[in-house]
Design a protein around this motif. Structure first.
Motif, short mmCIF file in Angstrom:
data_model
loop_
_atom_site.label_atom_id
_atom_site.label_comp_id
_atom_site.label_asym_id
_atom_site.label_seq_id
_atom_site.Cartn_x
_atom_site.Cartn_y
_atom_site.Cartn_z
N SER A 198 0.83 -1.19 0.00
CA SER A 198 0.00 0.00 0.00
C SER A 198 0.87 1.25 0.00
O SER A 198 1.93 1.28 0.63
CB SER A 198 -0.90 0.00 1.24
OG SER A 198 -1.43 1.28 1.47
N VAL A 199 0.41 2.29 -0.68
CA VAL A 199 1.19 3.53 -0.73
C VAL A 199 1.21 4.23 0.62
O VAL A 199 1.95 5.19 0.81
CB VAL A 199 0.66 4.49 -1.82
CG1 VAL A 199 0.70 3.82 -3.18
CG2 VAL A 199 -0.74 5.01 -1.49
N THR A 200 0.40 3.77 1.57
CA THR A 200 0.44 4.35 2.91
C THR A 200 1.52 3.72 3.78
O THR A 200 1.72 4.14 4.92
CB THR A 200 -0.92 4.16 3.60
OG1 THR A 200 -1.24 2.76 3.66
CG2 THR A 200 -2.03 4.88 2.85
N GLU A 201 2.23 2.71 3.25
CA GLU A 201 3.22 2.00 4.05
C GLU A 201 4.63 2.57 3.93
O GLU A 201 5.47 2.32 4.77
CB GLU A 201 3.26 0.52 3.64
CG GLU A 201 1.99 -0.23 3.93
CD GLU A 201 2.07 -1.68 3.47
OE1 GLU A 201 2.82 -2.45 4.09
OE2 GLU A 201 1.40 -2.02 2.48
N ILE A 220 2.14 -5.35 -6.48
CA ILE A 220 0.99 -4.47 -6.69
C ILE A 220 1.12 -3.29 -5.75
O ILE A 220 1.23 -3.46 -4.53
CB ILE A 220 -0.33 -5.21 -6.43
CG1 ILE A 220 -0.59 -6.24 -7.53
CG2 ILE A 220 -1.49 -4.22 -6.36
CD1 ILE A 220 -1.86 -7.05 -7.34
N LEU A 221 1.12 -2.09 -6.32
CA LEU A 221 1.05 -0.88 -5.50
C LEU A 221 -0.42 -0.50 -5.37
O LEU A 221 -1.04 -0.04 -6.33
CB LEU A 221 1.84 0.26 -6.17
CG LEU A 221 3.36 0.18 -6.08
CD1 LEU A 221 3.99 1.39 -6.76
CD2 LEU A 221 3.80 0.12 -4.62
N ASN A 222 -0.97 -0.73 -4.19
CA ASN A 222 -2.39 -0.53 -3.94
C ASN A 222 -2.64 0.83 -3.29
O ASN A 222 -1.72 1.47 -2.77
CB ASN A 222 -2.91 -1.66 -3.05
CG ASN A 222 -4.42 -1.67 -2.96
OD1 ASN A 222 -5.12 -1.14 -3.82
ND2 ASN A 222 -4.94 -2.28 -1.91
N LYS A 223 -3.89 1.24 -3.34
CA LYS A 223 -4.37 2.50 -2.73
C LYS A 223 -3.78 3.72 -3.42
O LYS A 223 -3.50 4.74 -2.77
CB LYS A 223 -4.08 2.53 -1.22
CG LYS A 223 -4.66 1.33 -0.46
CD LYS A 223 -4.47 1.46 1.04
CE LYS A 223 -4.96 0.21 1.77
NZ LYS A 223 -4.82 0.29 3.24
N HIS A 229 -2.52 12.39 -1.02
CA HIS A 229 -2.55 12.68 0.42
C HIS A 229 -1.33 12.10 1.13
O HIS A 229 -1.27 12.12 2.38
CB HIS A 229 -3.82 12.09 1.03
CG HIS A 229 -5.08 12.48 0.32
ND1 HIS A 229 -5.61 13.76 0.36
CD2 HIS A 229 -5.89 11.75 -0.51
CE1 HIS A 229 -6.70 13.81 -0.38
NE2 HIS A 229 -6.89 12.60 -0.92
N THR A 230 -0.36 11.60 0.38
CA THR A 230 0.85 11.03 0.98
C THR A 230 2.08 11.64 0.30
O THR A 230 1.97 12.33 -0.72
CB THR A 230 0.91 9.50 0.81
OG1 THR A 230 1.20 9.18 -0.56
CG2 THR A 230 -0.41 8.85 1.21
N ASP A 231 3.25 11.35 0.86
CA ASP A 231 4.50 11.75 0.20
C ASP A 231 5.20 10.52 -0.39
O ASP A 231 6.42 10.51 -0.56
CB ASP A 231 5.42 12.50 1.16
CG ASP A 231 5.75 11.68 2.41
OD1 ASP A 231 5.28 10.52 2.51
OD2 ASP A 231 6.48 12.20 3.27
N PHE A 232 4.43 9.48 -0.71
CA PHE A 232 4.96 8.24 -1.27
C PHE A 232 5.55 8.52 -2.65
O PHE A 232 4.90 9.10 -3.52
CB PHE A 232 3.83 7.21 -1.38
CG PHE A 232 4.27 5.83 -1.78
CD1 PHE A 232 4.59 4.88 -0.83
CD2 PHE A 232 4.35 5.47 -3.12
CE1 PHE A 232 4.97 3.60 -1.19
CE2 PHE A 232 4.73 4.19 -3.49
CZ PHE A 232 5.04 3.25 -2.52
#
Length: 285
Positions: A198-201, A220-223, A229-232
């Protein structure tokens, strides 16, 4: 602790080195190497076993690992032979908890259930919540609770296959226990291991957990709907993944919105077609 798959591997910042000499105890000593920088941590991954278990030498850990993995691989070989002989395209889905595996599976089931047969083996330490969600889509799913176990193994999957009514030329999804360490070492007989991130990780996960991303055929890059809303950093994450596995396939999608889902569904469909063709070729030879 899982002796084989690395749960005992530890790196603790802010402490001196601890070296295992293979005779049941360690010597702690802080020092600077002539590398121009100070190593100020404990790292148990340098021995031949790559892990640390109190009271066991590195050679003993290696022996245990070889015995356990060898036994597991026997079951995995039987699973693979059965799956291939029935044209079943099996995917082992691995990730940390909260990556969106079950949401991904539910959306995938809804999209594909009218095209060809599907089945799911659901792995969790406890509860049947995820299997219940999958069964609500109309897809057969069997819950496997591992108790204190940190991953599915090939014998668990063999037992689940025997209880599921898996159709020929179908797709079998195996949702592993949420863990980016332990499932990397255990072959289940699947065609491909798919790592979901997940891009939140955080984009550094492929380097922090390299065994998993080295073992996976796909990431798989999910979300991706949350990217604003992230700095991913997507490109950095992909570069890290390909540093440990140059051949890894990457798909970016959102299991919530469906963005990027067509590529994922097309990949599954093609994999299932090839597996079915292989079965028919084997039957005709």
């Amino acid at each position: 602790m899982c002796t084989v798959c690395g749960c005992g591997d530890a790196k603790v910042e802010g402490h001196p080195h601890s070296h295992d000499h293979g005779h049941g105890h360690t010597h702690d000593h802080g020092h600077d190497h002539d590398h121009g920088h100070s190593h100020d941590h404990i790292h148990y991954g340098h021995g031949i076993a790559g892990v640390h278990v109190p009271g066991l030498s590195q050679s003993r850990i290696v022996q245990i690992e070889q015995d356990i993995l060898g036994h597991n691989n026997d079951f995995a070989g039987r699973n693979r032979a059965w799956l291939e002989s029935h044209g079943v395209f099996a995917l082992n889905l691995v990730s940390s908890p909260g990556s969106g595996k079950t949401t991904l599976l539910c959306r995938t089931a809804e999209a594909l259930k009218s095209r060809f047969p599907l089945a799911v083996i659901e792995g969790d330490q406890q509860t049947s919540f995820d299997a219940d969600r999958i069964r609500a889509t109309g897809i057969p799913a069997l819950q496997v609770n591992t108790g204190k176990g940190c991953h599915l193994d090939a014998h668990m999957v063999e037992s689940a296959i025997a209880r599921l009514d898996i159709a020929e030329d179908s797709v079998l999804f195996i949702e592993n226990v949420g863990n980016l360490v332990c499932p990397a070492a255990f072959d289940l007989g699947e065609a491909y291991k798919v790592a979901i991130l997940s891009v939140t990780e955080g984009e550094d996960k492929p380097l922090k957990y390299p065994d998993m991303f080295h073992a996976a055929s796909m990431m798989i890059l999910n979300k991706i709907d949350l990217l604003p809303h992230t700095d991913f950093d997507v490109e950095r994450c992909i570069a890290y993944a390909r540093r440990v596995n140059p051949e890894i396939v990457v798909i970016q999608l959102s299991a919530r919105t469906g963005e990027g889902f067509d590529e994922w569904l097309a990949w599954i469909t093609e994999g299932r077609r090839r597996m079915a063709a292989h079965r028919k070729g084997q039957a005709g030879s």
